[in-house]
Design a protein around this motif. Sequence first.
Motif, PDB file in Angstrom:
ATOM      1  N   ALA A 178     -10.182   2.316  -8.527  1.00 56.15           N
ATOM      2  CA  ALA A 178      -8.922   2.425  -7.712  1.00 56.15           C
ATOM      3  C   ALA A 178      -9.246   3.402  -6.907  1.00 56.15           C
ATOM      4  N   GLY A 179      -9.566   4.746  -7.020  1.00 57.98           N
ATOM      5  CA  GLY A 179      -9.760   5.896  -6.288  1.00 57.98           C
ATOM      6  C   GLY A 179      -8.620   6.666  -6.113  1.00 57.98           C
ATOM      7  N   ALA A 183      -3.173  14.791  -4.754  1.00 55.33           N
ATOM      8  CA  ALA A 183      -1.951  14.584  -4.123  1.00 55.33           C
ATOM      9  C   ALA A 183      -1.603  12.959  -4.045  1.00 55.33           C
ATOM     10  N   ASP A 184      -2.310  12.332  -4.898  1.00 51.17           N
ATOM     11  CA  ASP A 184      -1.561  10.898  -5.026  1.00 51.17           C
ATOM     12  C   ASP A 184      -0.738  10.681  -6.005  1.00 51.17           C
ATOM     13  N   THR A 185       0.257   9.734  -5.584  1.00 54.71           N
ATOM     14  CA  THR A 185       1.210   9.326  -6.630  1.00 54.71           C
ATOM     15  C   THR A 185       0.782   7.798  -7.105  1.00 54.71           C
ATOM     16  N   VAL A 186       1.173   7.913  -8.447  1.00 56.87           N
ATOM     17  CA  VAL A 186       0.550   6.760  -9.302  1.00 56.87           C
ATOM     18  C   VAL A 186       1.613   6.157 -10.416  1.00 56.87           C
ATOM     19  N   LEU A 187       1.733   4.901 -10.256  1.00 57.48           N
ATOM     20  CA  LEU A 187       2.560   4.463 -11.596  1.00 57.48           C
ATOM     21  C   LEU A 187       1.729   3.862 -12.437  1.00 57.48           C
ATOM     22  N   GLY A 253       7.736   4.789  -2.513  1.00 58.52           N
ATOM     23  CA  GLY A 253       6.871   4.145  -3.269  1.00 58.52           C
ATOM     24  C   GLY A 253       5.671   4.763  -3.580  1.00 58.52           C
ATOM     25  N   VAL A 254       4.793   4.255  -4.436  1.00 57.06           N
ATOM     26  CA  VAL A 254       3.531   5.101  -4.913  1.00 57.06           C
ATOM     27  C   VAL A 254       2.094   4.596  -4.348  1.00 57.06           C
ATOM     28  N   ASP A 255       1.266   5.394  -4.240  1.00 60.62           N
ATOM     29  CA  ASP A 255      -0.239   4.978  -3.672  1.00 60.62           C
ATOM     30  C   ASP A 255      -0.789   3.886  -4.540  1.00 60.62           C
ATOM     31  N   VAL A 275       6.741  -1.796  -5.926  1.00 61.78           N
ATOM     32  CA  VAL A 275       6.751  -0.218  -5.805  1.00 61.78           C
ATOM     33  C   VAL A 275       5.766   0.180  -4.942  1.00 61.78           C
ATOM     34  N   LEU A 276       4.533  -0.406  -4.765  1.00 61.09           N
ATOM     35  CA  LEU A 276       3.742   0.281  -3.734  1.00 61.09           C
ATOM     36  C   LEU A 276       4.023   0.598  -2.655  1.00 61.09           C
ATOM     37  N   LYS A 277       3.546   1.715  -1.829  1.00 58.11           N
ATOM     38  CA  LYS A 277       4.137   2.087  -0.473  1.00 58.11           C
ATOM     39  C   LYS A 277       4.087   1.147   0.452  1.00 58.11           C
ATOM     40  N   ARG A 278       4.683   1.357   1.574  1.00 56.80           N
ATOM     41  CA  ARG A 278       4.728   0.363   2.394  1.00 56.80           C
ATOM     42  C   ARG A 278       3.490  -0.461   3.163  1.00 56.80           C
TER      43      ARG A 278
END
Length: 377
Positions: A178-179, A183-187, A253-255, A275-278
């Motif tokens: 996924a990479g 500083a990423d946001t993750v669910l 939303g999350v990255d 919920v993923l970012k735009r």
Amino acid sequence: MVESVLAAVRTAPSTTELRELPMPALTDDAALLKVEVAGICGTDVKMYAKPPFDDPVIMGHENVGTIAVAGEKFKRLHGVADGDRVFVEHYVGCYNCEWCRIGEYRHCEATDWRTNADARRYGYTSSKNHGTLWGGFAQYMYLPWNAVVHKVPEGVSAELAGLVTPLSNGIEWALLAAGVGYADTVLIQGPGQQGLAQVVACKQAGASTIIITGTTRDAARLDLALELGADEAIDIQTEDPYQRVMDVTGGRGVDFVLDCTSRAGVGPVLLGIDVLKRREGTLLIQGELAAFPDFPIKKLTEKAITIKSARGHSYRACELALQQLGSGRFPLERLSTHRFGLTEVDRAIRALAGDTADAGDADVIHISLMPWLEKES
Ligand SMILES: [Zn+2]
Ligand SMILES: [Zn+2]
């Protein structure tokens, strides 16, 4: 050396027989592993209930043990000595095809039981094949020249090393596939051993916000996720997960969404897409879902979502997992919740499947099948 080996052999769906099998004859390029721990995962639950073929199989594909006997050529090839503790990958590649040549032996036809009836893979291969001992639910396991072994660092117990597979999957899926990074946001959906391993990998990689979801039954696992570095835990049965993720991320939303719910159906995938970012988010999925009616392709393309599939682990991910275990940076021993002996394979698999009568009081996260347990205690 003893002449025979005790092995728990799957002889029919959901049926195990304890059998005494002859010790295989070894060539100079082969070895025998004295099995210390065979980890059990969700795949075992499936393969036990619905075996892909009728032949007898010694299950157990997440194996740790010590080199008991080894030919000189095996030792030279693998850089191991008698008594070394190693983690053995379940893949047994040909080392000649294009995948093997680039180190991606997990894609090799010679180890893929789905497409090749004669594939070699620990825990999946018929014990009628040369070498007989093709799984970790036995006192010993056969190692041909093309087994992939990783040396376990000093100070890491066999039981802890039994966590290499879930941890390496965490590293492979979250970081390499996924990479996820700084500083990423993750669910992360699902706080089982896979989900918890993703928490550790994401934390180590520097993710700024890690959110994990589970059900009310998962309360203890969600607490452990927070202890391992998750920032927010959501019980999807008492809270609206979409709203909570949006609140936590300030409506952005999350990255990344990493789906580790395995058998939960389409719900987590649909929530993940929402919920993923735009734009340009990444969704990691597992192949448990056979089909998907009304798949929201439009939403997917509008948001420019990348879908990655979780497909085992690489050599590098296993090495990184062993380093992670050796570092002692996270309380990973907390994931090891249950031990069963060789006569209890059936109980152990039922316990992982959620049979609480077999699991006892503690919540099941990771189960260690220890073939020598009864003899030592
Ligand atoms: Zn597994
Ligand atoms: Zn190959």
